[in-house]
Scaffold this motif. Sequence first.
Motif, PDB file in Angstrom:
ATOM      1  N   LEU A  86      64.765  72.367  49.142  1.00  0.00           N
ATOM      2  CA  LEU A  86      64.647  71.085  49.827  1.00  0.00           C
ATOM      3  C   LEU A  86      63.712  70.146  49.077  1.00  0.00           C
ATOM      4  CD1 LEU A  86      65.594  69.596  52.358  1.00  0.00           C
ATOM      5  CD2 LEU A  86      63.572  70.464  53.540  1.00  0.00           C
ATOM      6  N   SER A  87      62.678  70.694  48.440  1.00  0.00           N
ATOM      7  CA  SER A  87      61.720  69.872  47.700  1.00  0.00           C
ATOM      8  C   SER A  87      62.323  69.317  46.419  1.00  0.00           C
ATOM      9  CB  SER A  87      60.473  70.701  47.351  1.00  0.00           C
ATOM     10  OG  SER A  87      59.799  71.086  48.516  1.00  0.00           O
ATOM     11  N   GLY A  88      63.254  70.073  45.832  1.00  0.00           N
ATOM     12  CA  GLY A  88      63.900  69.626  44.592  1.00  0.00           C
ATOM     13  C   GLY A  88      65.395  69.844  44.668  1.00  0.00           C
TER      14      GLY A  88
ATOM     15  N   GLU B  90      62.448  74.752  33.705  1.00  0.00           N
ATOM     16  CA  GLU B  90      63.119  73.771  34.555  1.00  0.00           C
ATOM     17  C   GLU B  90      63.207  72.434  33.823  1.00  0.00           C
ATOM     18  OE1 GLU B  90      61.792  73.413  38.532  1.00  0.00           O
ATOM     19  OE2 GLU B  90      61.700  75.585  38.897  1.00  0.00           O
ATOM     20  N   THR B  91      64.202  71.632  34.202  1.00  0.00           N
ATOM     21  CA  THR B  91      64.369  70.312  33.596  1.00  0.00           C
ATOM     22  C   THR B  91      64.591  69.271  34.683  1.00  0.00           C
ATOM     23  OG1 THR B  91      66.774  70.544  33.372  1.00  0.00           O
ATOM     24  CG2 THR B  91      65.413  71.322  31.536  1.00  0.00           C
ATOM     25  N   HIS B  92      64.245  68.011  34.380  1.00  0.00           N
ATOM     26  CA  HIS B  92      64.411  66.930  35.353  1.00  0.00           C
ATOM     27  C   HIS B  92      65.880  66.689  35.671  1.00  0.00           C
ATOM     28  CE1 HIS B  92      60.221  65.887  35.257  1.00  0.00           C
ATOM     29  NE2 HIS B  92      60.226  65.713  33.946  1.00  0.00           N
ATOM     30  N   SER B  93      66.743  66.931  34.710  1.00  0.00           N
ATOM     31  CA  SER B  93      68.153  66.590  34.896  1.00  0.00           C
ATOM     32  C   SER B  93      68.841  67.463  35.939  1.00  0.00           C
ATOM     33  CB  SER B  93      68.900  66.709  33.563  1.00  0.00           C
ATOM     34  OG  SER B  93      68.845  68.042  33.071  1.00  0.00           O
ATOM     35  N   ARG B  94      68.219  68.581  36.278  1.00  0.00           N
ATOM     36  CA  ARG B  94      68.874  69.518  37.206  1.00  0.00           C
ATOM     37  C   ARG B  94      68.534  69.261  38.668  1.00  0.00           C
ATOM     38  NH1 ARG B  94      67.635  75.137  33.905  1.00  0.00           N
ATOM     39  NH2 ARG B  94      68.880  74.657  32.042  1.00  0.00           N
ATOM     40  N   SER B  95      67.573  68.394  38.942  1.00  0.00           N
ATOM     41  CA  SER B  95      67.188  68.167  40.335  1.00  0.00           C
ATOM     42  C   SER B  95      66.955  66.686  40.599  1.00  0.00           C
ATOM     43  CB  SER B  95      65.921  68.960  40.678  1.00  0.00           C
ATOM     44  OG  SER B  95      64.849  68.566  39.849  1.00  0.00           O
TER      45      SER B  95
ATOM     46  N   ILE C  40      57.205  67.333  30.969  1.00  0.00           N
ATOM     47  CA  ILE C  40      57.048  66.121  31.769  1.00  0.00           C
ATOM     48  C   ILE C  40      56.288  65.072  30.954  1.00  0.00           C
ATOM     49  CG2 ILE C  40      57.009  67.395  33.957  1.00  0.00           C
ATOM     50  CD1 ILE C  40      53.996  66.869  34.080  1.00  0.00           C
ATOM     51  N   THR C  41      56.175  63.894  31.505  1.00  0.00           N
ATOM     52  CA  THR C  41      55.304  62.863  30.955  1.00  0.00           C
ATOM     53  C   THR C  41      54.137  62.690  31.923  1.00  0.00           C
ATOM     54  OG1 THR C  41      56.481  61.097  32.122  1.00  0.00           O
ATOM     55  CG2 THR C  41      57.257  61.675  29.895  1.00  0.00           C
ATOM     56  N   ARG C  42      53.119  61.994  31.501  1.00  0.00           N
ATOM     57  CA  ARG C  42      51.976  61.778  32.396  1.00  0.00           C
ATOM     58  C   ARG C  42      52.397  61.020  33.656  1.00  0.00           C
ATOM     59  NH1 ARG C  42      45.913  61.533  30.436  1.00  0.00           N
ATOM     60  NH2 ARG C  42      45.972  63.131  28.828  1.00  0.00           N
ATOM     61  N   THR C  43      53.348  60.116  33.520  1.00  0.00           N
ATOM     62  CA  THR C  43      53.793  59.351  34.683  1.00  0.00           C
ATOM     63  C   THR C  43      54.549  60.218  35.682  1.00  0.00           C
ATOM     64  OG1 THR C  43      55.807  58.688  33.496  1.00  0.00           O
ATOM     65  CG2 THR C  43      53.926  57.195  33.409  1.00  0.00           C
TER      66      THR C  43
ATOM     67  N   PRO D 236      54.574  62.822  40.783  1.00  0.00           N
ATOM     68  CA  PRO D 236      55.740  63.283  41.546  1.00  0.00           C
ATOM     69  C   PRO D 236      55.929  64.799  41.535  1.00  0.00           C
ATOM     70  CG  PRO D 236      56.307  61.335  40.290  1.00  0.00           C
ATOM     71  CD  PRO D 236      54.938  61.723  39.855  1.00  0.00           C
ATOM     72  N   GLU D 237      55.650  65.433  40.388  1.00  0.00           N
ATOM     73  CA  GLU D 237      55.816  66.882  40.324  1.00  0.00           C
ATOM     74  C   GLU D 237      54.749  67.604  41.165  1.00  0.00           C
ATOM     75  OE1 GLU D 237      58.360  68.502  39.252  1.00  0.00           O
ATOM     76  OE2 GLU D 237      59.247  66.604  38.647  1.00  0.00           O
ATOM     77  N   LEU D 238      53.532  67.085  41.162  1.00  0.00           N
ATOM     78  CA  LEU D 238      52.490  67.669  42.011  1.00  0.00           C
ATOM     79  C   LEU D 238      52.856  67.506  43.486  1.00  0.00           C
ATOM     80  CD1 LEU D 238      49.200  66.569  40.187  1.00  0.00           C
ATOM     81  CD2 LEU D 238      50.306  68.812  40.135  1.00  0.00           C
ATOM     82  N   ALA D 239      53.461  66.366  43.826  1.00  0.00           N
ATOM     83  CA  ALA D 239      53.895  66.145  45.203  1.00  0.00           C
ATOM     84  C   ALA D 239      54.997  67.130  45.588  1.00  0.00           C
ATOM     85  CB  ALA D 239      54.386  64.712  45.366  1.00  0.00           C
ATOM     86  N   ARG D 240      55.883  67.422  44.647  1.00  0.00           N
ATOM     87  CA  ARG D 240      56.975  68.375  44.927  1.00  0.00           C
ATOM     88  C   ARG D 240      56.460  69.789  45.107  1.00  0.00           C
ATOM     89  NH1 ARG D 240      60.504  71.757  41.758  1.00  0.00           N
ATOM     90  NH2 ARG D 240      59.473  71.152  39.822  1.00  0.00           N
ATOM     91  N   LEU D 241      55.564  70.218  44.234  1.00  0.00           N
ATOM     92  CA  LEU D 241      55.110  71.611  44.224  1.00  0.00           C
ATOM     93  C   LEU D 241      53.975  71.883  45.208  1.00  0.00           C
ATOM     94  CD1 LEU D 241      55.090  72.112  40.355  1.00  0.00           C
ATOM     95  CD2 LEU D 241      56.735  73.105  41.963  1.00  0.00           C
TER      96      LEU D 241
END
Length: 381
Positions: free
Chosen positions: A305-307, A255-260, A153-156, A160-165
């Motif tokens: 549902l989250s991703g 996991e990768t961003h492109s898959r979700s 991931i990037t810092r930005t 969003p990832e913390l919100a998802r998990l």
Amino acid sequence: MMAQYLEIKAAHPDALLFYRMGDFYEMFFDDAVAAADALDIALTKRGKHDGADIPMCGVPHHAAEGYLLTLIRKGFRVGVCEQLESPAEAKKRGSKSVVKRDVVRLVTPGTLTEDSLLEARRHNFLAAFADVRGQAALAWVDISTGVFSVMQITRTRLGPELARLSPSELILSEGQVEELRELVSDFDISITDLSRASFDSTAGEKRVCDLFGVTGLDAYGSFDRAEVAAMGAIVEYLNITQKGKLPLLQPPRQETHSRSVQIDAATRRNLELTQALSGGRSGSLLATIDRTVTSGGARLLERRLSGPSRTFETIQSRLDAVTYSTDNPKLETYLRDALRRVPDLDRALSRLSLDRGGPRDLTAIRSGLAEADQISTNGMT
């Protein structure tokens, strides 16, 4: 005894010390004052230290889990200090010998395994964020189920990832805590700082390899230095909190961003996917559609549902499964009835692997395997 207590407490200054004395866990000094207030129990005293009364409070050993849950929810960490020998064994060393004690486990928000301390239908993630020379990664694990994942991931993208998990606890390098505190504060996550050495990628790779008994990580994926550092920090923290007794984890899943589908924190909150704006699950999309009959199924539904997946093959496979079920109502009814009898195998296995299991967990494994055999036999006919 107090000399022993002070020595053990000095090694765990950031945790309340549950010091086992017979059928009780006792707390002394500032720990007792803080625990008595948090748990609303009586604060007493025992003996003197430097001429002053020693504050003391205690909780029954058999009811400790309920008190632990209250303390964890109020932001405390707890060191569980057990007796490592019987009084009779101690007396063999001399009539005034003190029973050997030591901390056998540090209880933190991200390292819970007991059913009474966890929500059955939700994951309890422990996450670690690593930043290595411009490369960044987030790793997360649920030691109660064995799930272990990592993502570049990037810092930005951290928010969003913390919100998802929605992890319960986030591990950061000691130099990152102040930098990221404001961002993390939006998500009600407990922050733990580890030394920079804990995020060293070379040492981290060795820790992960040792955990899985392999000589390299190539079979699990091609991980960059930041991903290895994040995974290594998690393993190091588990070593610290579980006192070397590591849980049974699945091999790391990349996991990768492109898959979700990527959803920012504000959009996720307003969509009320897994949590309503008023707080809690009631009124959320998840609460509306969740008709799963097992804890494991509920956790899987929340993950999906989250991703939501962006991979055509995955989406088509899930739609095919739904179509097959609706086209075969008798099989669907049979499977739902059978699955209702399947216990939470993941969490039973986790407790057994950490030597925290009991007869109920062994019974759960037996019942789960028996039901799986019935489903595989009868479900195909």
